[in-house]
Design a protein around this motif. Structure first.
Motif, PDB file in Angstrom:
ATOM      1  N   PRO A  96      -5.850   9.357 -10.905  1.00 20.37           N
ATOM      2  CA  PRO A  96      -4.743   8.445 -10.647  1.00 20.37           C
ATOM      3  C   PRO A  96      -4.716   8.010  -9.184  1.00 20.37           C
ATOM      4  CG  PRO A  96      -3.931  10.663 -11.090  1.00 20.37           C
ATOM      5  CD  PRO A  96      -5.410  10.691 -11.223  1.00 20.37           C
ATOM      6  N   GLU A  97      -4.392   6.745  -8.984  1.00 20.58           N
ATOM      7  CA  GLU A  97      -4.294   6.247  -7.613  1.00 20.58           C
ATOM      8  C   GLU A  97      -2.967   6.697  -7.031  1.00 20.58           C
ATOM      9  OE1 GLU A  97      -5.494   2.417  -6.657  1.00 20.58           O
ATOM     10  OE2 GLU A  97      -7.024   2.307  -8.212  1.00 20.58           O
ATOM     11  N   PRO A  98      -3.000   7.174  -5.785  1.00 20.27           N
ATOM     12  CA  PRO A  98      -1.757   7.622  -5.160  1.00 20.27           C
ATOM     13  C   PRO A  98      -0.800   6.448  -4.933  1.00 20.27           C
ATOM     14  CG  PRO A  98      -3.543   7.634  -3.572  1.00 20.27           C
ATOM     15  CD  PRO A  98      -4.141   7.296  -4.903  1.00 20.27           C
ATOM     16  N   ASP A  99       0.489   6.754  -4.970  1.00 14.42           N
ATOM     17  CA  ASP A  99       1.487   5.725  -4.684  1.00 14.42           C
ATOM     18  C   ASP A  99       1.322   5.259  -3.250  1.00 14.42           C
ATOM     19  OD1 ASP A  99       2.553   5.956  -7.203  1.00 14.42           O
ATOM     20  OD2 ASP A  99       4.030   7.449  -6.606  1.00 14.42           O
ATOM     21  N   MET A 100       1.452   3.952  -3.064  1.00 13.23           N
ATOM     22  CA  MET A 100       1.319   3.400  -1.715  1.00 13.23           C
ATOM     23  C   MET A 100       2.619   3.618  -0.947  1.00 13.23           C
ATOM     24  SD  MET A 100       0.566  -0.481  -0.433  1.00 13.23           S
ATOM     25  CE  MET A 100      -1.051  -0.578  -1.115  1.00 13.23           C
ATOM     26  N   VAL A 101       2.480   4.084   0.254  1.00 10.58           N
ATOM     27  CA  VAL A 101       3.626   4.265   1.132  1.00 10.58           C
ATOM     28  C   VAL A 101       3.557   3.179   2.203  1.00 10.58           C
ATOM     29  CG1 VAL A 101       4.754   5.800   2.772  1.00 10.58           C
ATOM     30  CG2 VAL A 101       3.643   6.751   0.747  1.00 10.58           C
ATOM     31  N   ARG A 102       4.608   2.376   2.263  1.00 10.12           N
ATOM     32  CA  ARG A 102       4.654   1.308   3.264  1.00 10.12           C
ATOM     33  C   ARG A 102       5.473   1.770   4.449  1.00 10.12           C
ATOM     34  NH1 ARG A 102       5.057  -4.545   0.895  1.00 10.12           N
ATOM     35  NH2 ARG A 102       4.565  -4.802   3.059  1.00 10.12           N
ATOM     36  N   LEU A 103       4.900   1.727   5.611  1.00 12.22           N
ATOM     37  CA  LEU A 103       5.592   2.128   6.822  1.00 12.22           C
ATOM     38  C   LEU A 103       6.475   1.016   7.361  1.00 12.22           C
ATOM     39  CD1 LEU A 103       2.719   4.068   8.565  1.00 12.22           C
ATOM     40  CD2 LEU A 103       4.579   4.992   7.187  1.00 12.22           C
ATOM     41  N   VAL A 104       6.062  -0.248   7.112  1.00 13.47           N
ATOM     42  CA  VAL A 104       6.797  -1.410   7.630  1.00 13.47           C
ATOM     43  C   VAL A 104       6.883  -2.440   6.517  1.00 13.47           C
ATOM     44  CG1 VAL A 104       6.838  -3.229   9.365  1.00 13.47           C
ATOM     45  CG2 VAL A 104       5.908  -0.984   9.941  1.00 13.47           C
ATOM     46  N   ASP A 105       8.049  -3.045   6.349  1.00 10.68           N
ATOM     47  CA  ASP A 105       8.197  -4.146   5.376  1.00 10.68           C
ATOM     48  C   ASP A 105       7.959  -5.480   6.023  1.00 10.68           C
ATOM     49  OD1 ASP A 105       8.703  -2.801   3.022  1.00 10.68           O
ATOM     50  OD2 ASP A 105      10.814  -2.569   3.494  1.00 10.68           O
TER      51      ASP A 105
END
Length: 68
Positions: free
Chosen positions: A59-68
């Protein structure tokens, strides 16, 4: 790998134990075991099920966005 069922086994639980939670493609397991779906959701004892290695999915890890 081959797995011999015991009374009350469920395919999802067998696959989760073998491949890991959410790390398998159930369709590939059914492809490797023609006619398995006809047994229904709860399997009887003594069936030999092939658990193919190509059913393992990373499974691909969930993407964590540091900046929107």
């Amino acid at each position: 790998m081959k797995y011999r069922t015991i009374k009350g086994d469920v395919l999802d639980a067998i696959c989760t134990k073998h491949y890991g939670l959410g790390a398998f493609d159930l369709a590939k397991v059914y492809e490797a075991n023609m006619g398995l779906a006809a047994y229904g959701p709860v399997l009887s004892s003594g069936l030999v099920i092939e658990l193919p290695e190509d059913a393992l999915v990373t499974p691909e890890p969930d993407m964590v966005r540091l900046v929107d």
